[in-house]
Design a protein around this motif. Sequence first.
Motif, PDB file in Angstrom:
ATOM      1  N   SER A 130       0.991   3.941  -3.119  1.00  0.00           N
ATOM      2  CA  SER A 130       0.147   5.176  -2.749  1.00  0.00           C
ATOM      3  C   SER A 130       0.690   6.400  -3.795  1.00  0.00           C
ATOM      4  CB  SER A 130       0.493   5.480  -1.442  1.00  0.00           C
ATOM      5  OG  SER A 130       1.737   5.912  -1.130  1.00  0.00           O
ATOM      6  N   GLU A 163       0.837  -1.394  -0.141  1.00  0.00           N
ATOM      7  CA  GLU A 163      -0.062   0.066   0.014  1.00  0.00           C
ATOM      8  C   GLU A 163       0.788   1.270  -0.003  1.00  0.00           C
ATOM      9  OE1 GLU A 163      -2.686  -0.133   3.160  1.00  0.00           O
ATOM     10  OE2 GLU A 163      -3.954  -1.586   2.359  1.00  0.00           O
ATOM     11  N   LEU A 179      -4.971  -6.559  -3.097  1.00  0.00           N
ATOM     12  CA  LEU A 179      -5.200  -5.093  -3.262  1.00  0.00           C
ATOM     13  C   LEU A 179      -5.759  -4.718  -4.513  1.00  0.00           C
ATOM     14  CD1 LEU A 179      -1.371  -4.262  -2.348  1.00  0.00           C
ATOM     15  CD2 LEU A 179      -3.222  -3.782  -1.142  1.00  0.00           C
TER      16      LEU A 179
END
Length: 449
Positions: free
Chosen positions: A283, A279, A416
Motif C-alpha cells: 500500500s 496488501e 495480487l
Amino acid sequence: MTKEKGMYECGACGNIFPKWSGKCPSCHSWNTIAEKTPEIARNGGGKQRGVLLSAEKSHSPGEERKRMGVGIQETDRVLGGGLFPDSLTLLVGNPGIGKSTLALQMARNIALQNPQKPIFIISGEESGFQVLERAKRLGTVPENLKVSTGFRIEDVLETAEQEKPAFLVVDSVQTFSSGEIPSASGSLPQIRAVTESLMYVAKAKHIPVLLIGQVTKGGEMAGPQLLAHLVDAVLQFEGDDRHELRMLRALKNRFGSTSEVGIFEMTEVGLREVMNPSEVFLSGRLPGAIGSVIFPAVEGQRPFLLEMQALTATTPFGLPKRSASGFSLARLSLLLAVLEKHAGIRLSSLDVFANVVGGLKTEEPGADLAMCLAIASSKTKKAVPETFLALGEIGLSGEVRAISQLEKRLREGEKLGFTDAILPSSHKIPKTSLQLHTVRTVAEAVGIF
C-alpha cells in the motif's frame, strides 16, 4: 582477590569451578562467576522443590496433549497451535515494541475462554492500575483476569501455589529476584534463579507461563544464553518503533516449527492481526517508481510480497556511503561489487541506500535479484514495471541461482494482480498465468529493461 570456599558457577556458560575468578576460563566472560549453593543448584533459589511424578501424572508415548489456543491466530501460528499446559515461553523484544500489549491480549483472551479459572499478570515494571487501564482499551476486562505487582520470585511461587491460575504472565525477568541470592535483580545469578523457579511452576503445576524479557542494543536476547536452554520456546517480537508493523518469530520452539511468522499492526487500542500482509506492504507504492522492485518472500509456509527500494546519489565526499534498512549491509556490498564487475554498472562513486518497505527485515538470499534490479533502476533512472516480480540468489560470478518454494511465491503474485516474473533459468518452469522471463546472469536481468 580469590575466594576459596564452596563451588562456583558461571552464569553465562553454566560450567562449575572449584574457585572464584573474575574471568570465566571456559567462555571468557567477565564477572559472571558466582558461588553455587546446593539449594540454588537444585531449584534456582528457595527451598528444594523436587518433583516426583506418579504413574497417573506421567505421560505415555502415545498420549496426545491438548494445546491451549491464545485467541490470536497469528500468535497460535508461531507457537504451533497454542500453548501446552506445562510450557515456559520467553517473549523478548526491544523496549516499547509491544511485548506487554501482546501478553495482555493473550491473557485477556485466555481469561474469556476460561471464565472459571483465574489468569494472572504479575508485573515488576508497571503498576496494576497501569496494566488494567491498558486492558480497558482492549475492551471488556474479564473478572478472572487478575493483575498484581511484585519483585520477589517467592511471591510469584506463592501465588501460583494458592491460586492455581490457568495462565501466568511475568513481566519481566530482569525486574524479579530471589531473596536467597545476594545480588541485584537483573544480574546473571538472579535471572537464572528466576527462570528456574518459573520452570518449576510450569512443569510441576502444569501452568503455562509466559516470561517477558528484553533485548540488547545489538538486537540479541538480554541475559545469559542459558535462558534459551531453560525455556521451551523463545519468541522474538520485532519491528521498527517508527512503523506500525510488527513481526513475531520463534527463535526456539520445542513444540513446533521455528519457521513460522506472525504479523501485527500496532493501533491505538492494541495489536491487530494482519491477515493479508502483502496488501499492507504494497500500500502506498507509487506507480512507475524508480528504484522499486517487488520480491515474493516466504516466511515458514507463508508467502507475502515485499517492496525492495534502492537510491543512488552522487557522494559529496570522497568515500561513498552504503546504508541498508531491513537488508544485510554485508550482502548489499557484495551485490554492488557484482553489479559493477559483471553488469558494468559503475557505483564506486555513488552513495547507495537500500530499504525494505514497512520496517521489516529479510535475510533471504532470494531477494538478491530484486535488490540488484532496484539499484540498477535507480542508477539508470528506468523504472521496473510495477507488474513485475523478481526473485533469485546472486552468486559472486554474477549467476542467478534458483530458490525454494517457487510456485508458492508466484501464486501470491498472481493473487495480487502481477503479470510478469523474472526468475533463474535453472528453475523448472511451474504452471502459472504469469509471463516468465528466465535469466542466467544478473547482466541479462538488468538488460531486460
